[in-house]
Design an enzyme around this catalytic site. Structure first.
Site, mmCIF file in Angstrom:
data_model
loop_
_atom_site.group_PDB
_atom_site.id
_atom_site.type_symbol
_atom_site.label_atom_id
_atom_site.label_comp_id
_atom_site.label_asym_id
_atom_site.label_seq_id
_atom_site.Cartn_x
_atom_site.Cartn_y
_atom_site.Cartn_z
ATOM 1 N N GLU A 176 -20.813 -2.517 52.855
ATOM 2 C CA GLU A 176 -20.636 -1.906 51.546
ATOM 3 C C GLU A 176 -21.641 -2.482 50.573
ATOM 4 O OE1 GLU A 176 -17.222 -3.925 49.124
ATOM 5 O OE2 GLU A 176 -16.478 -3.620 51.180
ATOM 6 N N GLU A 202 -8.488 -6.607 40.214
ATOM 7 C CA GLU A 202 -9.476 -7.682 40.107
ATOM 8 C C GLU A 202 -9.661 -8.146 38.671
ATOM 9 O OE1 GLU A 202 -13.005 -6.951 42.875
ATOM 10 O OE2 GLU A 202 -12.048 -4.977 42.776
#
Length: 800
Positions: free
Chosen positions: A761, A501
Site C-alpha cells: 500500500e 487513528e
C-alpha cells in the site's frame, strides 16, 4: 407600481421625518447611505440584512437598530418601509408590512423625497457615472459649495465623506443616477448629465430602443430653467438626443462635451504617460482662458471625457475655471477603478469594477498606458446571467485584449440562473482563439491556487468585475507575499479528526507545530472533528469563517484525513495544503483500487479479494480464490487497526468481523513471506526516495502497538539488503507514488520475497510521531525533523 422583483410600492403618499423608517436590505451601499443621512437628521431608523457585515456594525454605532437576518418579529413597529431593488415579495418583513398596511417605498423614492429641497445635479450613463459624480463633487467641494453627494462607489476621503456619501450642508446635491430599473426617474434634477448610452440592463429594458426612451424620460425631468449636459462622442447619446428632439426637446439646447469637434466643450489630448494625461480644452459655448491645458493624474480617454463633463457643470455654475482644474488635479479617483491593491515579488494587483465590454476595453487600455511593456493578467467575474447572455460576444472580444485571462463563475446578484448561460461560454470563446491563454476556474476561492504558478515577475493582475471578486485580492496578495516570505505565514496544522487513528494524528500534529520555525510561521491547531473550536484548537467553524490561513499542513490519518475528504474541503476553500490531492488520496486510501493501479503500472502486489460480509458464500469465494496464510484488513484504514493474520480457515470469520467493525469493505490478501520494508518518498516535481527502512517487530507482527510503542519494533535504516535491492526498492516506491499521482510525501510499504518487491500500500500522510518511519528514514538521510517539516511545507509553498 412595483419594484423590479415585484414588491408592490406605495404612491401618492409621503412620509414625515418624525416617523420611524425601516430598511430591508440596509447593508447595501445605497441603502446604508440613506440610513446615515436620516440618522444625521435625527430620524429613528432600523433595518435588516441577509447577513452580518461591518456596515451593520457601523450603523449600530450611529444608533440604528440594524440586525441580520431578515426577521418580521424583530422589525418592531415602523411607520415606513424602504426596500432595496434586490428584495423579493416573499421577504418576511415585506409580507408583514403588507399585512399591517405599512407604506413601502424603494430606495430611489426615498432619495428623491429627501432631495426635494435641494438643487440636484444628477449624473447618469452606462459607464463612468461614479467617477464623473465624484469629480463633480470634488469641484463643488473645492468651490465651497459643501454639497450633499450620493455615489455608487466609495470615495477614499476623510469627513464629511463617509464612503459613498458626503453629508454636506449646502444647497446643492450631486447624485449618481442609475438607469438600471429607471430609478433615476424618481429624481428631479436641475442639471442632468449623461456620460454615454450603450445596450445594458436589457433584462429590464428589453431592448436598446426602450433604454433610449428611458433616458429621454430622464432628460425631460429637467425643468425649463435647468440644463441637460451629455457626452456627444457617444452614438447612443446622439440617438437619444434625436428622440428627445422629436418628443419636443428641452427649453435649452443640450450642452455637449467630448473629444470630437462637434462638441460645445472639446478636449484635444496632447500627452499620455504612465502617471498622467494632458489635454487642451476648446469651447464654442464658453469664453475660456486662452487654450487652457489640463493635466489629470488618471489615465484613459474615458477619464478625459469624465473630467470634461465635470468641467461643463462647473462652468454652468460659474465656478472659476482654475478652481475646477485644481480640483481635478488633486482628485484621486474612487474605489475599485484602476485601484492598486498592493505589490509583492514584483507582481502588482489592481482592482477594477469593469463588467461591461466597453468598460473592460477602456480599463485595459488605460492600464496599458499606466503599465507599459508589462503583461496584463485579467481575473474576470461576469456580472448577471442576463448581461452574460446579452453581451457574450462583446465580453469575449474585450477580454481578448488582455495577455492572460482567468474566468470564474457568474455573480448572479438578484437573478436566478438562465438555462444555457454560463461563464464557461466566455472561456470557450477565448479558448477558440490563438490568444490569450485562458483558465476557467468556477470557484473563485480556488483562483489563487490555480493562477499563482502561471504568474511571472512584472505581471499586472487585474481583478475585474462588479460582484464580489475583490474578495480574492487579499488572499492573492498574501500568497504572493508567502512566495517571497515577506511576512510570517499562518500555517493551519490539521490534526485529530474522527478516524480510529485520531490519537496518532494528534501526536503527529503537535510534533509538527513544535518543529515549525516561529520566526517564519504562526501555527494554528485545527481539529476538523470539532464543529466549533475550544482552547488552543480551531474547529471547522473557525476554519470557514476566520481569515484563511496561508497554507494547511495535514497531519490527519485515516478516514476523512487521508481519503481526499479534507483535501476536497481545502480545495473548495482555496487553501493550499501539504501532501497529495483529492484523487491520489482517495485511491491510496482505497487499498483495493490502489492494487488495480499498481498492476496497471507493472508493479507486483499480493493477490487479493474485496468483500463486504462474512456470510458462508463469501467465505467459500475466498477459499476458492486465495491460499493460506492470509492478511485480512479494512479496505480503507491505517495503522494496522482491524488487521488480522489468518493461518487457518477457521480463523477467517472472526478476522472478517473484526475488519468490518472498522470499515464497510474488507481486503483479503495472500500473505507474502519476506522482509517488510517501508520507503518514504519526498518531493513534488522530482520525487526522491529516502533510505528504505527494514521493519523487525520484536513480537513478530507489525501491529498497532508495534508501530507506536517505543522499543516494540526494531527499525533498521537502511534495510539489510543488497545495494541492488535497495536501489530497486527506491525505484519501486517512486513508481507506486507516481502511479497514484501522489505529491509532496508518501510512504510505500513493501514485502521483499526472494528478489521481488510486492507493493502492499501507499500511505499519503505518513505518521510523524517519534516512532514513525518517515522521520527515521529522513534522519538517516541527514534530514532533521525540523528540516523535514520545513521541506514538506516549502514543497507546497513553492507551488503557490
Amino acid at each position: 407600481m412595483y419594484t423590479p422583483t415585484g414588491v408592490r410600492l406605495t404612491t401618492h403618499r409621503a412620509p414625515e421625518l418624525t416617523m420611524r423608517f425601516h430598511f430591508v436590505g440596509i447593508g447595501g451601499a445605497g441603502m446604508s447611505a440613506l440610513a446615515r443621512w436620516l440618522r444625521q437628521k435625527g430620524v429613528a431608523v432600523s433595518g435588516s440584512d441577509l447577513v452580518e457585515s461591518p456596515t451593520l456594525n457601523a450603523l449600530r454605532a450611529l444608533g440604528v437598530d440594524a440586525y441580520a437576518p431578515h426577521d418580521a418579529q424583530r422589525m418592531g413597529h415602523p411607520d415606513w418601509l424602504i426596500v432595496s431593488d434586490a428584495i423579493h415579495p416573499d421577504n418576511p418583513e415585506v409580507i408583514e408590512a403588507q399585512r399591517r398596511e405599512i407604506p413601502i417605498w424603494r430606495r430611489s423614492q426615498l432619495l428623491g423625497w429627501l432631495l426635494r429641497d435641494y438643487k440636484v445635479i444628477a449624473i447618469a450613463g452606462t459607464h463612468g457615472k461614479s467617477t464623473t459624480t465624484a469629480m463633480t463633487a470634488a469641484i463643488l467641494e473645492a468651490a465651497g459649495y459643501d454639497p450633499v453627494v450620493f455615489i455608487g462607489a466609495d470615495v477614499p476621503l476623510p469627513e464629511p465623506w463617509q464612503g459613498n456619501v458626503r453629508l454636506g450642508h449646502g444647497d446643492w446635491a450631486v447624485v449618481e443616477a442609475c438607469e438600471a430599473y429607471e430609478s433615476f426617474l424618481d429624481l428631479q434634477p436641475h442639471i442632468a448629465l449623461i456620460t454615454n448610452i450603450e445596450a445594458d440592463h436589457l433584462d429590464y429594458h428589453g431592448s436598446l430602443e426602450q433604454l433610449l426612451k428611458s433616458f429621454v424620460r430622464f432628460a425631460k425631468r429637467v425643468p425649463p430653467d435647468g440644463y441637460l449636459v451629455a457626452c456627444g462622442d457617444s452614438p447612443g447619446v446622439r440617438e437619444m438626443m434625436q428622440m428627445l428632439h422629436s418628443a419636443g426637446g428641452h427649453e435649452r439646447p443640450p450642452i455637449l462635451y467630448g473629444l470630437g469637434a462637434q462638441n460645445d466643450l472639446e478636449a484635444e489630448i496632447r500627452e499620455r504617460t504612465p502617471t498622467y494625461t494632458e489635454f487642451r480644452v476648446h469651447s464654442s459655448h464658453w469664453n475660456l482662458p486662452t487654450e487652457p491645458i489640463i493635466r489629470i493624474p488618471y489615465l484613459g480617454d474615458q477619464n478625459v471625457q469624465n473630467a470634461l463633463g465635470a468641467i461643463a457643470i462647473a462652468l454652468l455654475l460659474q465656478i472659476p475655471f482654475d478652481t475646477a482644474v485644481e480640483a481635478l488635479a488633486q482628485f484621486r479617483g474612487v474605489k475599485r477603478r484602476q485601484e492598486i491593491i498592493g505589490e509583492a515579488v514584483g507582481i502588482t494587483i489592481v482592482d477594477d469594477y469593469a463588467h461591461h465590454p466597453t468598460e473592460i476595453r477602456t480599463a485595459l487600455s488605460a492600464l496599458r498606458q499606466r503599465f507599459p511593456n508589462r503583461r496584463l493578467v485579467v481575473v474576470y467575474q461576469p456580472h448577471l446571467y442576463s448581461r452574460t447572455r446579452d453581451q457574450l460576444h462583446g465580453l469575449i472580444d474585450s477580454l481578448a485584449t488582455a495577455d492572460f485571462v482567468v474566468v470564474t463563475d457568474i455573480y448572479p446578484a438578484r437573478e436566478q440562473p438562465i438555462p444555457g448561460v454560463s461563464a464557461a461560454l466566455i472561456a470557450d470563446g477565448l479558448l477558440e482563439r490563438e490568444s490569450p491563454p485562458t483558465l476557467y476556474v468556477p470557484i473563485k476561492e480556488q483562483i489563487p491556487q490555480r493562477l499563482l504558478p502561471r504568474l511571472r515577475p512584472n505581471d499586472v493582475v487585474v481583478v475585474m468585475g462588479a460582484g464580489d471578486i475583490e474578495k480574492i485580492e487579499p488572499v492573492l496578495l498574501r500568497r504572493l507575499e508567502a512566495q517571497g516570505q515577506a511576512r510570517r505565514l499562518t500555517v493551519a496544522v490539521l490534526m485529530g479528526g474522527d478516524s480510529p487513528e485520531r490519537d496518532v494524528s494528534l501526536l503527529s500534529g503537535l510534533r509538527v507545530m513544535q518543529a515549525l520555525d516561529p520566526e517564519k510561521y504562526y501555527a494554528v491547531a485545527v481539529d476538523p472533528a470539532l464543529l466549533k473550536g475550544g482552547g488552543e484548537f480551531w474547529g471547522l467553524q473557525e476554519l470557514l469563517t476566520r481569515e484563511r490561513p496561508d497554507v494547511a499542513f495535514i497531519a490527519l490519518h485515516g478516514k476523512h484525513g487521508e481519503d481526499g475528504a479534507v483535501q476536497g474541503l481545502l480545495e473548495l476553500l482555496g487553501i493550499p495544503y501539504t501532501g497529495s490531492g483529492v484523487l491520489p488520496s482517495a485511491l491510496a486510501m482505497n487499498k483495493h483500487a490502489a492494487k488495480i493501479v499498481f498492476r496497471e503500472a507493472g508493479l507486483a502486489t499480493p493477490e487479493g479479494l474485496l468483500v463486504s460480509d462474512c456470510e458462508e458464500d463469501t467465505l467459500e469465494r475466498i477459499r476458492r480464490r486465495l491460499h493460506l496464510p492470509l492478511v485480512v484488513k479494512p479496505n480503507q484504514g491505517g495503522s494496522t487497526l482491524g488487521t488480522t493474520r489468518v493461518f487457518d480457515w477457521s480463523e477467517l470469520p472472526r478476522a472478517l468481523r473484526k475488519a468490518l467493525a472498522y470499515d464497510e469493505s474488507v481486503l483479503v490478501e495472500e500473505f507474502i513471506e519476506g522482509v517488510e520494508v517501508s520507503i518514504p518518498v519526498l518531493g513534488r516535481r522530482e520525487p526522491q526516495a529516502l533510505p528504505p527502512v527494514e521493519i523487525v517487530p520484536k513480537r513478530g507482527y507489525y501491529d498497532f502497538q508495534a508501530k507506536y510503542v517505543p522499543g516494540a519494533t526494531e527499525e533498521i535504516v537502511p534495510a539489510r539488503l543488497p545495494n541492488e535491492m535497495l536501489h530497486l526498492l527506491q525505484e519501486t516506491a517512486i513508481a507506486a507514488h507516481l502511479a497514484l499521482g501522489c505529491r509532496g510525501m508518501s510512504r510505500v510499504d513493501v514485502i521483499v520475497h526472494e528478489t521481488t518487491p510486492y507493493v502492499l500500500e501507499v500511505n499519503t500522510i505518513p505518521g510523524l510521531t517519534p516512532t514513525s518511519l518517515l522521520p527515521r528514514s529522513a534522519e538517516a538521510a541527514g534530514i532533521s525533523f525540523a528540516e523535514l517539516v520545513e521541506r514538506i511545507l516549502q514543497d507546497t509553498l513553492d507551488d503557490l
